[in-house]
Design a protein around this motif. Structure first.
Motif, mmCIF file in Angstrom:
data_model
loop_
_atom_site.group_PDB
_atom_site.id
_atom_site.type_symbol
_atom_site.label_atom_id
_atom_site.label_comp_id
_atom_site.label_asym_id
_atom_site.label_seq_id
_atom_site.Cartn_x
_atom_site.Cartn_y
_atom_site.Cartn_z
ATOM 1 N N ASN A 6 59.405 44.238 61.974
ATOM 2 C CA ASN A 6 58.408 44.672 60.998
ATOM 3 C C ASN A 6 58.874 44.301 59.586
ATOM 4 O OD1 ASN A 6 56.763 45.975 63.025
ATOM 5 N ND2 ASN A 6 58.255 47.638 63.035
ATOM 6 N N ASP B 236 56.962 35.576 60.539
ATOM 7 C CA ASP B 236 56.071 36.190 59.548
ATOM 8 C C ASP B 236 56.750 36.264 58.183
ATOM 9 O OD1 ASP B 236 54.076 36.439 61.376
ATOM 10 O OD2 ASP B 236 54.017 38.626 61.399
ATOM 11 N N GLU C 147 47.203 39.637 50.437
ATOM 12 C CA GLU C 147 46.728 40.461 51.544
ATOM 13 C C GLU C 147 45.242 40.232 51.751
ATOM 14 O OE1 GLU C 147 46.563 45.147 53.011
ATOM 15 O OE2 GLU C 147 47.192 44.670 50.959
ATOM 16 N N ILE D 45 52.123 39.199 59.029
ATOM 17 C CA ILE D 45 52.017 40.656 58.925
ATOM 18 C C ILE D 45 53.280 41.178 58.244
ATOM 19 C CG2 ILE D 45 51.618 42.807 60.161
ATOM 20 C CD1 ILE D 45 49.335 40.765 60.418
ATOM 21 N N THR E 124 55.090 44.483 56.033
ATOM 22 C CA THR E 124 55.009 45.902 55.688
ATOM 23 C C THR E 124 55.135 46.095 54.181
ATOM 24 O OG1 THR E 124 55.938 46.597 57.814
ATOM 25 C CG2 THR E 124 56.083 48.168 55.994
ATOM 26 N N LYS F 66 51.006 48.017 57.107
ATOM 27 C CA LYS F 66 51.213 46.597 57.338
ATOM 28 C C LYS F 66 50.079 45.807 56.686
ATOM 29 C CE LYS F 66 54.098 46.372 61.432
ATOM 30 N NZ LYS F 66 54.324 45.649 62.699
ATOM 31 N N ALA G 67 47.968 42.439 56.360
ATOM 32 C CA ALA G 67 47.618 41.246 57.127
ATOM 33 C C ALA G 67 47.239 40.144 56.157
ATOM 34 C CB ALA G 67 46.467 41.541 58.082
ATOM 35 N N HIS H 47 45.191 45.630 67.762
ATOM 36 C CA HIS H 47 46.089 45.205 66.697
ATOM 37 C C HIS H 47 45.877 46.009 65.411
ATOM 38 C CE1 HIS H 47 47.400 41.859 69.165
ATOM 39 N NE2 HIS H 47 48.317 41.602 68.244
ATOM 40 N N HIS I 131 49.193 47.968 64.153
ATOM 41 C CA HIS I 131 49.811 47.678 62.858
ATOM 42 C C HIS I 131 50.124 48.959 62.090
ATOM 43 C CE1 HIS I 131 47.907 43.397 62.746
ATOM 44 N NE2 HIS I 131 49.042 43.421 63.417
ATOM 45 N N HIS J 232 56.075 46.214 67.781
ATOM 46 C CA HIS J 232 54.672 45.833 67.790
ATOM 47 C C HIS J 232 54.129 45.633 69.197
ATOM 48 C CE1 HIS J 232 50.933 43.932 66.639
ATOM 49 N NE2 HIS J 232 51.266 42.835 67.278
ATOM 50 N N ASP K 36 42.081 47.323 58.324
ATOM 51 C CA ASP K 36 42.840 46.179 58.826
ATOM 52 C C ASP K 36 41.891 45.055 59.224
ATOM 53 O OD1 ASP K 36 44.297 44.461 60.819
ATOM 54 O OD2 ASP K 36 45.909 45.890 60.410
ATOM 55 N N CYS L 97 42.174 42.708 61.234
ATOM 56 C CA CYS L 97 42.148 42.361 62.657
ATOM 57 C C CYS L 97 41.019 43.073 63.401
ATOM 58 C CB CYS L 97 43.488 42.683 63.313
ATOM 59 S SG CYS L 97 44.828 41.587 62.802
#
Length: 421
Positions: free
Chosen positions: A107, A138, A157, A187, A189, A196, A198, A299, A303, A313, A396, A398
């Motif tokens: 993370n 990531d 973001e 992703i 933090t 988190k 994205a 997801h 997250h 995750h 989020d 996702c």
């Protein structure tokens, strides 16, 4: 998923799906929303090296491109056990210099990105090599974005916020799950908000991906299991996504076939090269699928668990997967006929209810067989946090392509079900 901006994701998702669904023979007919006037989008790295020996092949490509000095982004464990030597040996063999940033943790955080950017600049690097699983990839992507665009990672973001190309990135993968080595997702933090972020943009896609199953032999059972279930989640969420298309469907369904066939063997015997090779192939296919189709509320919710509790995750995905898919199946039961077929169930016919039942049972059985914790209670998630988790999950990106858009109350209920299952 440029279809994610999707005219704000269709005014009526469920109706749109129903209007354009023709079930028929498995995997043949469309179940997608119309492509509209812009067609479908499909995203991939420019070059993908797959199979035993592909890491060596990457050296030749780096040499051909003329890069001079790499920032290797990895973690301390991979350096300590000597695994990262696989990459440094290749760079040494072609005369490319490097500096190693090993501060990535599971993370990865905005602070780690900041430290990596500083090292990249201090060492006058001209490209990045990420080595490891999803966390180093990531982190490396985020470092590349900031090094190429300036500012902080927080500014990027969301969807398509990046203006300039990121620094060239060669992503060398050591796990069979995240597919971060090929995707346009990063992703990270946010340590101040404990959420988190994205970052989704085709400019986050690595230049070269490397999936050499030889590098995956040393993965412990728990990591093999968690990353394998992450790949299965990618495939299923991509298949039921409202952003899916015929190409992502093909990749998602075959990924499901491979994972349900080989994950147990890969966990049981990590030196089983056939299982390792097929799982590397499967995670790559699943990545191909979700990279363009998008994901869903598994997801989006996972997250938040990772951001608040720093949980693995893949484990969070595995625990949430059957709960969210049971919720989704209320609006797309016909899609589970194809999923059941990919899982190996050949007696379903056109019985959507039976397909849903079999698929959910097999997800839970596979999770149990590979040692995934039973529920969120075992993971020590606190029920008093459901409201915050749900509120953040709904923001989020996702979740935007999930086939069913829940209310905050429904997300709270889904967390509760995942806690009690």
């Amino acid at each position: 998923m440029l279809q994610i901006e999707l005219d704000v994701l269709h005014d009526t998702i469920e109706g749109s799906l129903a209007d354009h669904t023709t079930q028929g023979q498995h995997g043949v007919n469309y179940h997608h929303t119309p492509a509209g006037t812009n067609g479908y989008a499909f995203f991939m790295p420019s070059l993908n090296l797959i199979g035993e020996g592909s890491l060596k092949g990457a050296g030749a490509q780096i040499q051909e491109l003329g890069y001079k000095k790499a920032l290797i982004v990895t973690d301390r464990v991979l350096v300590k056990v000597g695994a990262a030597k696989a990459v440094t040996d290749v760079l040494d063999s072609i005369g490319v210099e490097y500096a190693i940033y090993d501060g990535t943790e599971p993370n990865p955080t905005d602070k780690q990105v900041e430290a990596g950017v500083a090292m990249f600049k201090e060492n006058n690097c001209d490209f990045i090599v990420s080595f490891g699983g999803g966390s180093p990839h990531d982190c490396a992507k985020a470092i590349g974005v900031v090094a190429g665009n300036g500012g902080t990672i927080h500014e990027y973001e969301g969807l398509n916020k990046i203006k300039k190309p990121m620094v060239p990135l060669v992503a060398v993968n050591t796990t069979a799950g995240t597919a971060a080595e090929i995707t346009r997702f990063a992703i990270i933090t946010d340590t101040s908000r404990h959420v988190k972020m994205a970052i989704i943009d085709w400019k986050v896609t690595p230049s070269i991906s490397v999936d050499d199953p030889v590098l995956m032999v040393g993965m412990p059972k728990s990591l093999t299991a968690a990353t394998g279930m992450d790949a299965l989640t990618h495939a299923i969420e991509a298949y039921v996504s409202i952003g899916s298309n015929p190409v992502t469907d093909a990749a998602a369904l075959h990924a499901m076939r491979l994972i349900t066939t080989y994950l147990r063997d890969a966990v049981t015997d990590g030196k089983n090269m056939k299982a390792r090779d097929m799982m590397a192939y499967a995670e790559f296919l699943a990545g191909m699928a979700f990279n363009s189709a998008g994901l869903g509320y598994v997801h989006a919710m996972a997250h938040q668990l990772g951001g608040l509790y720093n949980l693995p995750h893949g484990v969070c995905n595995a625990v949430l997967l059957p709960v969210i898919q049971e919720y989704n199946a209320k609006v797309v039961p016909h899609l589970f006929i194809d999923i059941a077929d990919a899982f190996g169930f050949k007696d379903i016919g056109e019985n959507g209810a039976l397909a849903v039942e079999r698929v959910l049972a097999e997800i839970r059985s596979l999770s149990k067989d590979v040692g995934i914790p039973k529920n969120l209670e075992v993971l020590k998630v606190k029920p008093e946090d459901y409201e915050t988790l749900a509120e953040n999950a709904m923001k989020d990106a996702c979740g935007f392509t999930n086939p069913r858009q829940p209310t905050k109350e429904e997300v709270v209920e889904l967390f509760r079900q995942a806690y009690e299952q």
